[in-house]
Design a protein around this motif. Structure first.
Motif, PDB file in Angstrom:
ATOM      1  N   PRO D  14      39.742 -14.524  -3.295  1.00  0.00           N
ATOM      2  CA  PRO D  14      38.870 -14.991  -2.208  1.00  0.00           C
ATOM      3  C   PRO D  14      37.603 -15.630  -2.763  1.00  0.00           C
ATOM      4  CG  PRO D  14      38.447 -12.697  -2.643  1.00  0.00           C
ATOM      5  CD  PRO D  14      39.456 -13.131  -3.671  1.00  0.00           C
ATOM      6  N   PHE D  15      36.725 -16.075  -1.856  1.00  0.00           N
ATOM      7  CA  PHE D  15      35.393 -16.579  -2.211  1.00  0.00           C
ATOM      8  C   PHE D  15      34.539 -15.373  -2.585  1.00  0.00           C
ATOM      9  CE2 PHE D  15      31.165 -18.421  -1.295  1.00  0.00           C
ATOM     10  CZ  PHE D  15      31.302 -19.693  -1.838  1.00  0.00           C
ATOM     11  N   HIS D  16      34.126 -15.278  -3.867  1.00  0.00           N
ATOM     12  CA  HIS D  16      33.432 -14.061  -4.302  1.00  0.00           C
ATOM     13  C   HIS D  16      31.965 -14.337  -4.648  1.00  0.00           C
ATOM     14  CE1 HIS D  16      33.978 -15.549  -8.360  1.00  0.00           C
ATOM     15  NE2 HIS D  16      35.301 -15.440  -8.302  1.00  0.00           N
ATOM     16  N   ARG D  17      31.301 -13.305  -5.126  1.00  0.00           N
ATOM     17  CA  ARG D  17      29.857 -13.417  -5.384  1.00  0.00           C
ATOM     18  C   ARG D  17      29.554 -14.437  -6.478  1.00  0.00           C
ATOM     19  NH1 ARG D  17      27.753  -8.544  -2.934  1.00  0.00           N
ATOM     20  NH2 ARG D  17      25.780  -8.661  -4.056  1.00  0.00           N
ATOM     21  N   GLY D  18      30.466 -14.603  -7.427  1.00  0.00           N
ATOM     22  CA  GLY D  18      30.266 -15.634  -8.448  1.00  0.00           C
ATOM     23  C   GLY D  18      30.292 -17.019  -7.813  1.00  0.00           C
ATOM     24  N   HIS D  19      31.194 -17.227  -6.878  1.00  0.00           N
ATOM     25  CA  HIS D  19      31.244 -18.507  -6.160  1.00  0.00           C
ATOM     26  C   HIS D  19      29.945 -18.742  -5.373  1.00  0.00           C
ATOM     27  CE1 HIS D  19      35.842 -17.816  -6.209  1.00  0.00           C
ATOM     28  NE2 HIS D  19      35.554 -18.725  -7.115  1.00  0.00           N
ATOM     29  N   ARG D  20      29.475 -17.671  -4.724  1.00  0.00           N
ATOM     30  CA  ARG D  20      28.250 -17.837  -3.931  1.00  0.00           C
ATOM     31  C   ARG D  20      27.061 -18.173  -4.831  1.00  0.00           C
ATOM     32  NH1 ARG D  20      26.059 -13.011  -0.350  1.00  0.00           N
ATOM     33  NH2 ARG D  20      25.551 -12.251  -2.443  1.00  0.00           N
ATOM     34  N   MET D 121      29.276 -21.401 -16.960  1.00  0.00           N
ATOM     35  CA  MET D 121      28.081 -20.643 -17.355  1.00  0.00           C
ATOM     36  C   MET D 121      27.477 -19.860 -16.200  1.00  0.00           C
ATOM     37  SD  MET D 121      25.686 -23.994 -17.718  1.00  0.00           S
ATOM     38  CE  MET D 121      27.035 -25.201 -17.670  1.00  0.00           C
ATOM     39  N   PHE D 122      27.736 -20.301 -14.971  1.00  0.00           N
ATOM     40  CA  PHE D 122      27.049 -19.658 -13.844  1.00  0.00           C
ATOM     41  C   PHE D 122      27.726 -18.384 -13.346  1.00  0.00           C
ATOM     42  CE2 PHE D 122      26.460 -24.274 -13.404  1.00  0.00           C
ATOM     43  CZ  PHE D 122      25.161 -24.297 -13.868  1.00  0.00           C
ATOM     44  N   ASP D 123      29.015 -18.274 -13.560  1.00  0.00           N
ATOM     45  CA  ASP D 123      29.674 -17.091 -13.013  1.00  0.00           C
ATOM     46  C   ASP D 123      30.232 -16.208 -14.133  1.00  0.00           C
ATOM     47  OD1 ASP D 123      31.727 -18.653 -13.854  1.00  0.00           O
ATOM     48  OD2 ASP D 123      32.577 -18.997 -11.868  1.00  0.00           O
ATOM     49  N   ARG D 124      29.614 -16.334 -15.271  1.00  0.00           N
ATOM     50  CA  ARG D 124      30.096 -15.650 -16.457  1.00  0.00           C
ATOM     51  C   ARG D 124      30.255 -14.144 -16.263  1.00  0.00           C
ATOM     52  NH1 ARG D 124      26.952 -17.172 -21.835  1.00  0.00           N
ATOM     53  NH2 ARG D 124      26.877 -18.989 -20.467  1.00  0.00           N
ATOM     54  N   ASP D 125      29.340 -13.556 -15.510  1.00  0.00           N
ATOM     55  CA  ASP D 125      29.366 -12.097 -15.399  1.00  0.00           C
ATOM     56  C   ASP D 125      30.168 -11.617 -14.192  1.00  0.00           C
ATOM     57  OD1 ASP D 125      27.722 -12.003 -17.626  1.00  0.00           O
ATOM     58  OD2 ASP D 125      25.931 -12.202 -16.375  1.00  0.00           O
ATOM     59  N   GLU D 126      30.756 -12.518 -13.466  1.00  0.00           N
ATOM     60  CA  GLU D 126      31.464 -12.132 -12.255  1.00  0.00           C
ATOM     61  C   GLU D 126      32.951 -11.938 -12.534  1.00  0.00           C
ATOM     62  OE1 GLU D 126      30.036 -11.447  -9.428  1.00  0.00           O
ATOM     63  OE2 GLU D 126      28.055 -11.914 -10.258  1.00  0.00           O
ATOM     64  N   TRP D 142      36.949  -3.329  -4.436  1.00  0.00           N
ATOM     65  CA  TRP D 142      36.835  -4.786  -4.471  1.00  0.00           C
ATOM     66  C   TRP D 142      35.643  -5.292  -3.635  1.00  0.00           C
ATOM     67  CZ3 TRP D 142      37.166  -7.048   0.344  1.00  0.00           C
ATOM     68  CH2 TRP D 142      37.744  -6.250   1.363  1.00  0.00           C
ATOM     69  N   ARG D 143      35.193  -4.489  -2.675  1.00  0.00           N
ATOM     70  CA  ARG D 143      34.185  -4.978  -1.718  1.00  0.00           C
ATOM     71  C   ARG D 143      32.871  -5.387  -2.386  1.00  0.00           C
ATOM     72  NH1 ARG D 143      35.541  -4.040   3.607  1.00  0.00           N
ATOM     73  NH2 ARG D 143      37.506  -2.905   3.794  1.00  0.00           N
ATOM     74  N   GLN D 144      32.524  -4.707  -3.454  1.00  0.00           N
ATOM     75  CA  GLN D 144      31.253  -5.033  -4.118  1.00  0.00           C
ATOM     76  C   GLN D 144      31.237  -6.441  -4.710  1.00  0.00           C
ATOM     77  OE1 GLN D 144      30.728  -2.965  -7.928  1.00  0.00           O
ATOM     78  NE2 GLN D 144      32.854  -2.238  -7.757  1.00  0.00           N
ATOM     79  N   HIS D 145      32.421  -7.037  -4.865  1.00  0.00           N
ATOM     80  CA  HIS D 145      32.479  -8.336  -5.545  1.00  0.00           C
ATOM     81  C   HIS D 145      32.475  -9.529  -4.595  1.00  0.00           C
ATOM     82  CE1 HIS D 145      33.234  -5.976  -9.053  1.00  0.00           C
ATOM     83  NE2 HIS D 145      34.350  -5.483  -8.567  1.00  0.00           N
ATOM     84  N   VAL D 146      32.548  -9.291  -3.298  1.00  0.00           N
ATOM     85  CA  VAL D 146      32.594 -10.420  -2.351  1.00  0.00           C
ATOM     86  C   VAL D 146      31.485 -10.256  -1.315  1.00  0.00           C
ATOM     87  CG1 VAL D 146      35.091 -10.659  -2.663  1.00  0.00           C
ATOM     88  CG2 VAL D 146      34.220  -9.337  -0.739  1.00  0.00           C
ATOM     89  N   PRO D 147      30.942 -11.374  -0.837  1.00  0.00           N
ATOM     90  CA  PRO D 147      29.893 -11.314   0.189  1.00  0.00           C
ATOM     91  C   PRO D 147      30.399 -10.630   1.473  1.00  0.00           C
ATOM     92  CG  PRO D 147      30.057 -13.531  -0.762  1.00  0.00           C
ATOM     93  CD  PRO D 147      31.226 -12.746  -1.260  1.00  0.00           C
ATOM     94  N   GLN D 148      29.496 -10.154   2.275  1.00  0.00           N
ATOM     95  CA  GLN D 148      29.853  -9.437   3.505  1.00  0.00           C
ATOM     96  C   GLN D 148      30.780 -10.258   4.420  1.00  0.00           C
ATOM     97  OE1 GLN D 148      29.096  -6.163   4.228  1.00  0.00           O
ATOM     98  NE2 GLN D 148      30.601  -6.540   5.850  1.00  0.00           N
ATOM     99  N   PRO D 149      30.483 -11.550   4.664  1.00  0.00           N
ATOM    100  CA  PRO D 149      31.372 -12.289   5.576  1.00  0.00           C
ATOM    101  C   PRO D 149      32.805 -12.381   5.045  1.00  0.00           C
ATOM    102  CG  PRO D 149      29.329 -13.512   5.210  1.00  0.00           C
ATOM    103  CD  PRO D 149      29.322 -12.374   4.244  1.00  0.00           C
TER     104      PRO D 149
END
Lengths: 167, 167, 167, 167, 167, 167
Positions: D14-20, D121-126, D142-149
């Motif tokens: 899915p669209f995850h925090r690294g994407h955001r 370089m921007f999502d290296r830690d995700e 898994w929830r901690q890795h994706v935004p609430q929506p």
């Protein structure tokens, strides 16, 4: 240095004397000649009676006496105008300029930033493919309008019979 | 009488010395040579790095010194084995015999009643395309395995860089 | 609770004031607005001059001042009416009701058990897309019929020139 | 003057925090943000569990708080690398620069002469999408890795159940 | 010994009494009867209102009283005349002779070396599908022209309502 | 009242005794039996050696002694899971319940709101298709695992030779 290549695009149903005259003109202009046979997946219809393979034969045999390296490639329809130029570029050797008298083809190449030259002026006095196909159906003298190798291909595949059957 | 035509089918990623040797052999056997470039719609993958147009150039330029009429046609995948033979026949000039060393291709032609000759014996000592691609990626001496015109095309399109990027 | 979503389907060639009026009406009716851009793969034809991306811009920019969450998604043609509804549902956020004035679209949604509301009554006094395209070709005053952002997109992509060329 | 637009391409499964985080970075860089959802026609597989419409919802809802105009467009696979860039360009508003960390995407944009910036370089830690999907299957957090929506969408469509069923 | 099989090809929109009469005639001629339902992917149009599945029901139910083994197979359009015969052959049990009154179908089978018999003479006094569809739309007595099981299918799927809606 | 129909979905490469046992079980349960032959466009591969037409013959001939109306329809792959159920519904007579042991098929039908029953319990003691194909290649006794009509079809089309050639 890479040779300067021109790409001539058409459906060539069939390849007629106007097409040959145009190819001669382009051949004078470029180092190598690419011929793209459009609607390559179409055949056995009134508008597109000949297969791509039959048209490849027509073109190659007609160009054989020319003193130029040519590439004759079928281009299948993708039914997406917006990717058509990329599609042609992937099927054909890289070319520097395109030749066409089809308004859509001209527009698509222009929007893609590729130089395109109109060809209408060169085949002005020649019959169109649709008229030659009509003459084949009606038993008129279509042979005078196409080069000898094209007549041979049409005879070999019973092109006149095919056109009349599917009309 | 119609010329006797042989059709050589392959993906030619890239067209290498084994392919050229095979083409020479076939050329001795037939009046005209049809070369079908399979998976023409594939490019920019590890297995199929070169576009159909780039492969058309490789083949035509390599065959140019041969004293034979050739037709080099891209054959797009239809992903339907059962219609593949008809598809090849529609894109290529009519041919009398096919040459291939791909077991599926051999089977499909045989079931369609078309004579097919195995080619494995002719390129036995040559590298396979997959090995040449590996050498390109690893910086080994791939050039010795492909004809000069093929080297030129690969250089012109930065084929080595492309292969390394998409690996 | 999931928001109540309405889906407005059209080709939007171009998105005109009747479409905007309709979108305003639907926006009053629902929590979130889905806009499906049909025939997304078509462009550069008299009937479908604009690409999906150009139409996405037209719609998003026009809807921006609306106080509603919108989703604007291109819907490519599959040329299979029987799976079209599922296709729309896979490309768009889930919606509760569809709006259309196309008889086929209405029938397909109905057979799939999805509520569909006819929109004809809302754009009765507006020009149709075909008439606006004709005015663009003939140099008449088409600008009055489309929102300002749509004019901007058409100008940016030389929409009038494109339409005239491919006519 | 036309706004400067950047296009972010991914499958977002899915669209995850690294994407955001990456979208935030790009948003700082450009006037308008285009998000292309790749493999839009794929769904219900281990690698591509979510439909394009579900992913459109994930992205739009996550970007809503951003102070930038965005366009979120599904991009269906054409399975032809050589026309893929043109395909993206036809589905998306015109953009000036693309962002991706996919080597093939980077190569294809480069060959088409479009500026592309690497995003690694921007999502290296995700976490990667594949790892998040594995966590969903194995019942990890898994929830901690994706935004609430995105969590909301996955819950609404029973994404975890779907992934486990089709594994 | 393999049974002698005849293949009857048509769109069957709908399957009418002329088709049944023809099937009876063919059934006398062969050991087993293959019925190929053409344009199987088309539905919900004025010319092709019924889905392949609906047409399968019409044909199977009408043929059930016949004392012959039948195979009723949908044939999707491939939009490539040159591979159409192979496509039919892959979807249908192997057959020895084809029956059709469509000039293109006759030509394609002939070129492929398959015996084809014209059927026009057998349904000369029957209405054509287009006329029956017109009668359905105009509220005339279409029922007399189709077998009882076909009437049942059309009623079950609200065929008349569908045709009127999409006209 | 419309008959209660059950739909059995599988690739049937080949149709074996487990499939027949399952069909018998379903036939007891319903008024009419629909059999959908999946991946109908695939053939001549290790995983899908037989054409749709060959599989139609296998199934029809095996079901012939059953006292039930059956419909055997090829279902081509669309490579879009999200529209697959609609596609099946368009190719097959309307059915009330589906039978499958494929997790993806079960999930897709469930999401579409169609009742689906798992079939695993019925063919638990039977060989899988992959094992039967292996036995064909290795010259083991595959015949005991398939009904007599299926053996006949495999012999008629030289199925064992085909499998060995394309391995």
């Amino acid at each position: 240095m890479a040779p300067y290549r021109g790409c001539l695009i058409g459906r060539f149903q069939p390849f007629h004397r106007g097409h040959r005259k145009l190819a001669e003109y382009v051949a004078d202009d470029v180092d190598e000649l690419v011929v793209g046979i459009g609607s390559a997946d179409a055949s056995h219809t009134r508008r597109n009676p000949f297969t791509a393979g039959e048209r490849v034969m027509m073109v190659r045999k007609t160009l054989e006496p020319f003193d130029i390296t040519d590439y004759v490639v079928p281009i299948e329809d993708l039914d997406r105008n917006s990717v058509w130029v990329s599609h042609v570029q992937s099927m054909a050797p890289e070319f520097d300029v395109a030749y066409s008298n089809n308004p859509l083809v001209i527009r698509l190449f222009s929007e893609a930033g590729i130089e395109v030259r109109q060809t209408e002026m060169f085949d002005r006095d020649e019959l169109k493919g649709s008229e030659i196909r009509r003459q084949m159906i009606d038993g008129e003298d279509w042979r005078q309008h196409v080069p000898q190798p094209v007549q041979d291909v049409i005879d070999e595949v019973d092109g006149v019979g095919r056109l009349r059957d599917i009309e």
